[in-house]
Scaffold this motif. Structure first.
Motif, PDB file in Angstrom:
ATOM      1  N   PRO A   3       1.901   1.825  -7.919  1.00  0.00           N
ATOM      2  CA  PRO A   3       2.547   3.060  -8.374  1.00  0.00           C
ATOM      3  C   PRO A   3       1.583   4.228  -8.548  1.00  0.00           C
ATOM      4  CG  PRO A   3       3.499   1.213  -9.530  1.00  0.00           C
ATOM      5  CD  PRO A   3       2.336   0.670  -8.715  1.00  0.00           C
ATOM      6  N   ASN A   4       0.339   3.950  -8.854  1.00  0.00           N
ATOM      7  CA  ASN A   4      -0.649   5.019  -9.001  1.00  0.00           C
ATOM      8  C   ASN A   4      -1.134   5.555  -7.662  1.00  0.00           C
ATOM      9  OD1 ASN A   4      -0.707   4.928 -11.860  1.00  0.00           O
ATOM     10  ND2 ASN A   4      -2.049   3.142 -11.787  1.00  0.00           N
ATOM     11  N   MET A   5      -0.678   4.941  -6.559  1.00  0.00           N
ATOM     12  CA  MET A   5      -1.093   5.373  -5.217  1.00  0.00           C
ATOM     13  C   MET A   5       0.094   5.887  -4.412  1.00  0.00           C
ATOM     14  SD  MET A   5      -3.495   2.030  -4.527  1.00  0.00           S
ATOM     15  CE  MET A   5      -4.113   2.589  -2.942  1.00  0.00           C
ATOM     16  N   MET A   6       1.171   6.282  -5.117  1.00  0.00           N
ATOM     17  CA  MET A   6       2.413   6.655  -4.450  1.00  0.00           C
ATOM     18  C   MET A   6       2.696   8.155  -4.510  1.00  0.00           C
ATOM     19  SD  MET A   6       4.777   3.447  -5.708  1.00  0.00           S
ATOM     20  CE  MET A   6       6.221   4.489  -5.735  1.00  0.00           C
ATOM     21  N   ASN A   7       1.660   8.969  -4.579  1.00  0.00           N
ATOM     22  CA  ASN A   7       1.881  10.408  -4.705  1.00  0.00           C
ATOM     23  C   ASN A   7       2.297  11.063  -3.395  1.00  0.00           C
ATOM     24  OD1 ASN A   7       1.149  10.357  -7.430  1.00  0.00           O
ATOM     25  ND2 ASN A   7      -1.028  10.502  -6.921  1.00  0.00           N
ATOM     26  N   SER A   8       2.069  10.409  -2.287  1.00  0.00           N
ATOM     27  CA  SER A   8       2.427  10.983  -0.994  1.00  0.00           C
ATOM     28  C   SER A   8       2.644   9.857   0.011  1.00  0.00           C
ATOM     29  CB  SER A   8       1.329  11.921  -0.494  1.00  0.00           C
ATOM     30  OG  SER A   8       0.105  11.216  -0.335  1.00  0.00           O
ATOM     31  N   ARG A   9       3.169  10.230   1.169  1.00  0.00           N
ATOM     32  CA  ARG A   9       3.403   9.242   2.214  1.00  0.00           C
ATOM     33  C   ARG A   9       2.079   8.659   2.689  1.00  0.00           C
ATOM     34  NH1 ARG A   9       7.145  11.259   6.903  1.00  0.00           N
ATOM     35  NH2 ARG A   9       8.533  11.298   5.116  1.00  0.00           N
ATOM     36  N   TRP A  10       2.051   7.369   2.940  1.00  0.00           N
ATOM     37  CA  TRP A  10       0.815   6.696   3.341  1.00  0.00           C
ATOM     38  C   TRP A  10       0.505   6.928   4.821  1.00  0.00           C
ATOM     39  CZ3 TRP A  10      -0.572   1.284   1.117  1.00  0.00           C
ATOM     40  CH2 TRP A  10      -0.665   1.368  -0.268  1.00  0.00           C
ATOM     41  N   CYS A  11      -0.779   6.890   5.154  1.00  0.00           N
ATOM     42  CA  CYS A  11      -1.174   6.922   6.558  1.00  0.00           C
ATOM     43  C   CYS A  11      -0.851   5.571   7.194  1.00  0.00           C
ATOM     44  CB  CYS A  11      -2.660   7.242   6.691  1.00  0.00           C
ATOM     45  SG  CYS A  11      -3.764   5.933   6.105  1.00  0.00           S
ATOM     46  N   GLU A  12      -0.740   5.558   8.506  1.00  0.00           N
ATOM     47  CA  GLU A  12      -0.314   4.337   9.190  1.00  0.00           C
ATOM     48  C   GLU A  12      -1.345   3.208   9.068  1.00  0.00           C
ATOM     49  OE1 GLU A  12       2.361   4.539  12.688  1.00  0.00           O
ATOM     50  OE2 GLU A  12       1.457   6.514  12.937  1.00  0.00           O
ATOM     51  N   GLU A  13      -2.605   3.546   8.999  1.00  0.00           N
ATOM     52  CA  GLU A  13      -3.630   2.507   8.859  1.00  0.00           C
ATOM     53  C   GLU A  13      -3.435   1.727   7.567  1.00  0.00           C
ATOM     54  OE1 GLU A  13      -8.509   1.977   8.554  1.00  0.00           O
ATOM     55  OE2 GLU A  13      -7.620   3.980   8.814  1.00  0.00           O
ATOM     56  N   ASN A  14      -3.177   2.431   6.473  1.00  0.00           N
ATOM     57  CA  ASN A  14      -2.977   1.754   5.194  1.00  0.00           C
ATOM     58  C   ASN A  14      -1.632   1.048   5.125  1.00  0.00           C
ATOM     59  OD1 ASN A  14      -5.489   2.523   4.283  1.00  0.00           O
ATOM     60  ND2 ASN A  14      -4.741   4.316   3.170  1.00  0.00           N
ATOM     61  N   VAL A  15      -0.620   1.609   5.777  1.00  0.00           N
ATOM     62  CA  VAL A  15       0.679   0.935   5.853  1.00  0.00           C
ATOM     63  C   VAL A  15       0.512  -0.409   6.553  1.00  0.00           C
ATOM     64  CG1 VAL A  15       2.997   0.999   6.861  1.00  0.00           C
ATOM     65  CG2 VAL A  15       2.042   3.050   5.793  1.00  0.00           C
ATOM     66  N   ASP A  16      -0.219  -0.417   7.658  1.00  0.00           N
ATOM     67  CA  ASP A  16      -0.448  -1.653   8.402  1.00  0.00           C
ATOM     68  C   ASP A  16      -1.157  -2.690   7.530  1.00  0.00           C
ATOM     69  OD1 ASP A  16      -0.574  -3.222  10.940  1.00  0.00           O
ATOM     70  OD2 ASP A  16      -2.725  -2.953  10.653  1.00  0.00           O
ATOM     71  N   LYS A  17      -2.133  -2.263   6.748  1.00  0.00           N
ATOM     72  CA  LYS A  17      -2.843  -3.184   5.857  1.00  0.00           C
ATOM     73  C   LYS A  17      -1.892  -3.784   4.824  1.00  0.00           C
ATOM     74  CE  LYS A  17      -7.262  -0.711   6.201  1.00  0.00           C
ATOM     75  NZ  LYS A  17      -8.221   0.152   5.466  1.00  0.00           N
ATOM     76  N   LEU A  18      -1.010  -2.944   4.256  1.00  0.00           N
ATOM     77  CA  LEU A  18      -0.070  -3.439   3.250  1.00  0.00           C
ATOM     78  C   LEU A  18       0.937  -4.395   3.866  1.00  0.00           C
ATOM     79  CD1 LEU A  18       1.102  -3.486   0.417  1.00  0.00           C
ATOM     80  CD2 LEU A  18       2.335  -1.359   0.945  1.00  0.00           C
ATOM     81  N   VAL A  19       1.452  -4.060   5.048  1.00  0.00           N
ATOM     82  CA  VAL A  19       2.414  -4.943   5.719  1.00  0.00           C
ATOM     83  C   VAL A  19       1.781  -6.305   5.992  1.00  0.00           C
ATOM     84  CG1 VAL A  19       3.748  -5.320   7.833  1.00  0.00           C
ATOM     85  CG2 VAL A  19       3.744  -3.068   6.748  1.00  0.00           C
ATOM     86  N   ARG A  20       0.570  -6.300   6.514  1.00  0.00           N
ATOM     87  CA  ARG A  20      -0.102  -7.563   6.828  1.00  0.00           C
ATOM     88  C   ARG A  20      -0.375  -8.377   5.567  1.00  0.00           C
ATOM     89  NH1 ARG A  20      -1.501  -7.898  12.053  1.00  0.00           N
ATOM     90  NH2 ARG A  20      -1.449  -5.956  13.246  1.00  0.00           N
ATOM     91  N   PHE A  21      -0.696  -7.700   4.472  1.00  0.00           N
ATOM     92  CA  PHE A  21      -0.885  -8.418   3.207  1.00  0.00           C
ATOM     93  C   PHE A  21       0.420  -9.066   2.754  1.00  0.00           C
ATOM     94  CE2 PHE A  21       0.020  -8.088  -1.350  1.00  0.00           C
ATOM     95  CZ  PHE A  21      -0.823  -9.096  -1.821  1.00  0.00           C
ATOM     96  N   LEU A  22       1.515  -8.301   2.771  1.00  0.00           N
ATOM     97  CA  LEU A  22       2.801  -8.840   2.319  1.00  0.00           C
ATOM     98  C   LEU A  22       3.225 -10.034   3.176  1.00  0.00           C
ATOM     99  CD1 LEU A  22       4.736  -5.522   1.566  1.00  0.00           C
ATOM    100  CD2 LEU A  22       3.945  -7.219  -0.107  1.00  0.00           C
ATOM    101  N   ILE A  23       3.060  -9.913   4.482  1.00  0.00           N
ATOM    102  CA  ILE A  23       3.404 -11.025   5.366  1.00  0.00           C
ATOM    103  C   ILE A  23       2.545 -12.243   5.045  1.00  0.00           C
ATOM    104  CG2 ILE A  23       3.266 -11.838   7.759  1.00  0.00           C
ATOM    105  CD1 ILE A  23       4.164  -9.069   8.655  1.00  0.00           C
TER     106      ILE A  23
END
Length: 216
Positions: A3-23
């Motif tokens: 929640p402390n990192m949700m001030n703006s839309r994420w870049c695709e590189e970081n989105v990819d990292k989060l998706v891979r972590f969740l998977i």
């Protein structure tokens, strides 16, 4: 936490990292028979450059046992699946429904984080799922063009509780996903009238490659 990192839309590189972590963490939980019950941004922590994510707060977690019901009280309504919202208070939720709820919560958390959706707006979207799809999910290929249909595929299939191993295979493979509702492929030339309609959960990556080869 996220929640402390949700001030703006994420870049695709970081989105990819989060998706891979969740998977990765969802696959690990499946392999070990663990049910978290309350996946949400507050329970996902990371360092500032998104190099290392952790899922925390397993205080009310449970273990998967097929054909059994399971009582877990720690879920958060804004992220929970319909089955949990409808049945949890009656203690009639099956272990399989809790497993699918973990996937559903992961999808909602992912959308909230990468789009910077506030909790009030999230509750509004959950009350009107059509708006969530039209204003957020269906915009993923446009808003994140590099990840595109692969990212949308992950979100769609997490929300419906599909097999996490199949989701991982498709996402890691890197092929475009041919979505029934909004796919029109261009490959070196524009296809004026040929719209390919394929049910997104009924096609393998091998079949995708064959179709792409036939278009060029």
């Amino acid at each position: 936490d996220l929640p402390n990192m949700m001030n703006s839309r994420w870049c695709e590189e970081n989105v990819d990292k989060l998706v891979r972590f969740l998977i990765r963490v969802l696959r690990m939980m499946k392999q070990r028979g663990i049910l978290h019950g309350d996946i949400k941004p507050k329970n996902i922590v990371s360092n500032e450059d998104c190099q290392d994510f952790k899922l925390i707060d397993f205080d009310d977690s449970g273990f998967y046992r097929s054909n059994t019901t399971l009582t877990m009280h720690g879920y958060t309504e804004a992220y929970a699946s319909k089955a949990i919202l409808d049945k949890a208070r009656f203690n009639t939720v099956t272990a399989e429904e809790w497993r699918k709820n973990d996937l559903h919560c992961a999808a909602i958390s992912l959308l909230q984080v990468i789009y910077g959706i506030g909790i009030d707006q999230l509750r509004s979207y959950r009350a009107n799922e059509a708006s969530l799809r039209a204003e957020v999910i269906d915009q993923i290929p446009k808003d994140f063009p590099t990840l595109g249909f692969r990212l949308k595929f992950v979100v769609d299939n997490l929300l419906t509780g599909e097999d996490i191993d199949k989701i991982a295979e498709i996402y890691d493979n890197g092929n475009p996903i041919l979505c029934q509702e909004d796919f029109r492929m261009t490959r070196d030339k524009k296809l004026e009238d040929d719209v390919i309609l394929i049910a997104k959960t009924k096609i393998t990556t091998t079949e995708i490659n064959k179709i792409i080869s036939s278009l060029v």
